[in-house]
Design an enzyme around this catalytic site. Structure first.
Site, PDB file in Angstrom:
ATOM      1  N   ASP A   1      42.832  -2.850 -77.341  1.00 13.39           N
ATOM      2  CA  ASP A   1      42.386  -3.546 -78.781  1.00 13.39           C
ATOM      3  C   ASP A   1      41.351  -4.747 -78.373  1.00 13.39           C
ATOM      4  OD1 ASP A   1      44.244  -1.826 -80.108  1.00 13.39           O
ATOM      5  OD2 ASP A   1      45.771  -3.184 -79.404  1.00 13.39           O
TER       6      ASP A   1
ATOM      7  N   LYS B   1      36.570  -2.548 -77.587  1.00 15.94           N
ATOM      8  CA  LYS B   1      35.635  -1.679 -76.814  1.00 15.94           C
ATOM      9  C   LYS B   1      34.532  -0.793 -77.874  1.00 15.94           C
ATOM     10  CE  LYS B   1      39.346   0.786 -75.103  1.00 15.94           C
ATOM     11  NZ  LYS B   1      40.372  -0.134 -75.526  1.00 15.94           N
TER      12      LYS B   1
ATOM     13  N   GLY C   1      42.596   3.398 -81.606  1.00 16.20           N
ATOM     14  CA  GLY C   1      42.060   3.129 -82.734  1.00 16.20           C
ATOM     15  C   GLY C   1      40.862   2.657 -82.632  1.00 16.20           C
ATOM     16  N   HIS C   2      39.764   2.985 -82.641  1.00 15.04           N
ATOM     17  CA  HIS C   2      38.356   2.310 -82.096  1.00 15.04           C
ATOM     18  C   HIS C   2      37.614   1.915 -83.268  1.00 15.04           C
ATOM     19  CE1 HIS C   2      38.483   4.306 -77.842  1.00 15.04           C
ATOM     20  NE2 HIS C   2      39.537   3.456 -78.132  1.00 15.04           N
TER      21      HIS C   2
ATOM     22  N   GLN D   1      42.736   2.742 -74.811  1.00 18.96           N
ATOM     23  CA  GLN D   1      43.692   1.800 -74.307  1.00 18.96           C
ATOM     24  C   GLN D   1      43.178   0.693 -73.222  1.00 18.96           C
ATOM     25  OE1 GLN D   1      44.962   5.176 -74.438  1.00 18.96           O
ATOM     26  NE2 GLN D   1      45.362   4.745 -76.551  1.00 18.96           N
TER      27      GLN D   1
HETATM   28  P1  IMP Z   1      51.877   5.665 -76.870  1.00 20.08           P
HETATM   29  O1  IMP Z   1      50.595   5.660 -76.268  1.00 20.08           O
HETATM   30  O2  IMP Z   1      52.025   6.015 -78.258  1.00 20.08           O
HETATM   31  O3  IMP Z   1      52.892   6.511 -76.012  1.00 20.08           O
HETATM   32  O4  IMP Z   1      52.375   4.088 -76.754  1.00 20.08           O
HETATM   33  C1  IMP Z   1      52.740   3.344 -75.499  1.00 20.08           C
HETATM   34  C2  IMP Z   1      52.389   1.981 -75.479  1.00 20.08           C
HETATM   35  O5  IMP Z   1      51.025   1.704 -75.318  1.00 20.08           O
HETATM   36  C3  IMP Z   1      53.082   1.184 -76.655  1.00 20.08           C
HETATM   37  O6  IMP Z   1      53.292  -0.123 -76.192  1.00 20.08           O
HETATM   38  C4  IMP Z   1      51.858   1.305 -77.633  1.00 20.08           C
HETATM   39  O7  IMP Z   1      51.762   0.049 -78.445  1.00 20.08           O
HETATM   40  C5  IMP Z   1      50.593   1.030 -76.549  1.00 20.08           C
HETATM   41  N1  IMP Z   1      49.252   1.371 -77.115  1.00 20.08           N
HETATM   42  C6  IMP Z   1      49.060   2.839 -77.152  1.00 20.08           C
HETATM   43  N2  IMP Z   1      47.668   3.062 -77.485  1.00 20.08           N
HETATM   44  C7  IMP Z   1      47.317   1.643 -77.797  1.00 20.08           C
HETATM   45  C8  IMP Z   1      46.060   1.270 -78.372  1.00 20.08           C
HETATM   46  O8  IMP Z   1      45.112   1.879 -78.490  1.00 20.08           O
HETATM   47  N3  IMP Z   1      45.943  -0.154 -78.373  1.00 20.08           N
HETATM   48  C9  IMP Z   1      46.968  -0.990 -77.919  1.00 20.08           C
HETATM   49  N4  IMP Z   1      48.221  -0.285 -77.337  1.00 20.08           N
HETATM   50  C10 IMP Z   1      48.331   0.990 -77.662  1.00 20.08           C
END
Ligand code: IMP
Length: 501
Positions: free
Chosen positions: A25, A28, A52-53, A256
């Protein structure tokens, strides 16, 4: 072309990567969109619809979860690739393509790796059931099936995109894949499973069967339909990219952030793919050696995190983590509950709320409030080892009204003696490069350096020479403390609000 001139990669570079050096977040999407003006090919290699871009062009905001952010360069002949390392949820790709078409922005030049792994309904179910039954051990996932998908990948029972095109293969692998999930789900009250499977994201219960839990035929039919819709896009993208290295301009879009990497992030509060430069290149069939230039995106001078896990500089500490993780925490609830929250509040919890509201720090995938805290250099020094020292600082304008800016330069370790084998961390030790261990970091007391804020509006500035000297001094401090070079800063959401340094 103006935006490309404002900030562009070195002349000699043909393959460029953008990686997030924090917890995701950082913005990017804006830089991928910006540099996709330069690139011929834009490729994603990690993560899935958990990302989420967000991209703002004119008055319009676009959010993509799976399609590379370069898709907005409509009509410019750009090729967008979803690489082998991405968790491919075909229903989400189709939804995003539909929205693009409705906006008249269709760029059909999308390629999907035939060998990427497929997100299936059972992955979403497993993700959600595990999280809801984990109590205080929950990770705070996005519920998009990411963990279960990558588990199947390494357990060698996953299905890949091309399997959708080969029904016999798909059915055989699907049956095999469902065995352990059904056994696990049978240990839960059937009403809980039914409820999870009735969700909109799971076709409102279409895949549910009270006896067998999953209706095999319904899954097969849905993926046959996806195959029909996407077949023209399914390609050997690894081979295509390898052929293109050095002859085409390639932009690799990270997802991420390094601190969430399954390999180098802070376990267990990570995602399940490797969000570093190495993971990104592997996920598109290339190697780190193929990359000429890497930019690490860093939110400054505050940072955010979503989900559970340690956050040493968090405004409001545990209270903030608890509030942001609660179901009641929404943007509207915050506005109502904290109408007077100020960016200069002496109550750090309220200061965090004010920064969140000012920076619109609510998840683009989950809408959850993002936890906020000051920029943490021990974490940055650590993350740069897996990304690069060429930094792009984003969201600087959020702190325009902030009177005092703090930067965490080190931690004082206040925990028990921690034995790491070669190294032992003792109570009272100074930690300058973060150790990616939740149990160590939670006892890291931040040591801050304070700076006066610049207290003026910077979002209209377009030239480095016009940046306020107080801001420039903080950037110089950051560079001196980390050995990084800040190559650009972002002072707003639009392409134009970018300043090359
Ligand atoms: P998962 O990727 O849905 O399994 O989530 C695992 C961890 O990564 C959690 O703490 C999510 O909030 C975090 N996470 C996954 N994708 C994002 C992202 O795009 N931005 C910020 N945190 C993320």
């Amino acid at each position: 072309m103006q935006d490309v001139q404002r900030f562009k990669p070195p002349h000699s570079a043909t393959t460029v990567a953008i990686v997030d050096a924090q917890w995701g977040d950082t913005g990017k999407g804006k830089f991928v969109d910006l540099l996709s003006g330069w690139a011929d090919i834009i490729a994603r290699g990690t993560g899935g619809a958990n990302a989420g871009h967000t991209i703002c062009i004119g008055d319009e905001t676009h959010i993509f979860h799976l399609i590379p952010s370069g898709i907005l360069r409509d009509g410019e002949g750009k090729i967008n690739i979803i690489g082998n390392g991405v968790a491919v949820d075909p229903s989400i790709i189709r939804r995003e393509l539909r929205v693009l078409r409705e906006k008249g922005l269709t760029n059909e030049r999308l390629m999907i790796a035939y060998n990427a792994h497929l997100v299936l309904p059972q992955h979403l179910v497993m993700d959600r059931i595990r999280e809801s039954s984990a109590g205080s051990d929950k990770i705070g996932t996005t519920g998009k099936g990411i963990g279960p998908l990558y588990i199947d990948h390494v357990a060698r029972i996953g299905l890949q995109v091309a399997d959708m095109l080969n029904k016999d293969c798909f059915v055989r692998k699907l049956k095999r894949n469902l065995v352990d999930k059904v056994a696990y789900l049978r240990t839960f009250d059937s009403e809980i499973v039914r409820k999870v499977m009735s969700h909109d994201d799971l076709a409102n219960g279409e895949f549910y069967n009270p006896d067998s839990i999953f209706t095999l035929e319904a899954i097969v039919a849905a993926y046959e339909d996806h195959a029909h819709a996407l077949r023209g896009m399914i390609r050997d993208t690894d081979a295509f990219l390898r052929k293109s290295v050095g002859t085409k301009k390639i932009l690799l879009e990270g997802a991420q952030g390094v601190l969430l990497s399954v390999d180098h992030g802070i376990q267990p509060y990570v995602t399940s793919s490797d969000c570093t430069l190495a993971g990104l290149t592997k996920g598109v069939g290339l190697t780190v050696r193929d990359v000429d230039c890497t930019y690490s995106i860093v939110k400054a001078f505050f940072m955010t995190r979503v989900g559970e896990g340690v956050f040493p500089t968090e405004f409001g500490g545990e209270d903030s983590a608890k509030w942001c993780g609660s179901k009641e925490a929404t943007k509207v609830a915050e506005q109502e509950k904290y109408p007077n929250a100020s960016i200069n509040s002496t109550d750090t919890f309220e200061q965090g709320v004010a920064i969140r509201l000012q920076g619109a720090e609510y998840g683009s995938t989950t809408e959850r409030p993002r936890r906020t805290g000051w920029l943490d250099l021990p974490l940055l020094r650590y993350a740069m080892q897996f990304s690069s020292k060429g930094l792009i600082l984003t969201k600087l304008d959020v702190l325009d009204e902030c009177e005092a800016i703090r930067i965490c330069v080190a931690y004082k370790y206040l925990g028990k003696r921690y034995d790491m084998g070669e190294k032992i961390i003792e109570h009272g030790d100074e930690i300058r490069v973060a150790i990616p261990n939740n149990d160590v970091l939670k006892y890291g007391q931040p040591v801050y350096r304070d700076f006066p804020g610049w207290l003026c509006k910077i979002s209209d500035i377009r030239s480095a020479t016009d940046l306020p000297s107080k801001l420039v001094a903080i950037v110089a401090f950051l560079e001196a403390e980390t050995g990084a070079k800040v190559v650009a800063v972002s002072v707003g959401r639009s392409r134009e609000q970018t300043i090359a340094l």
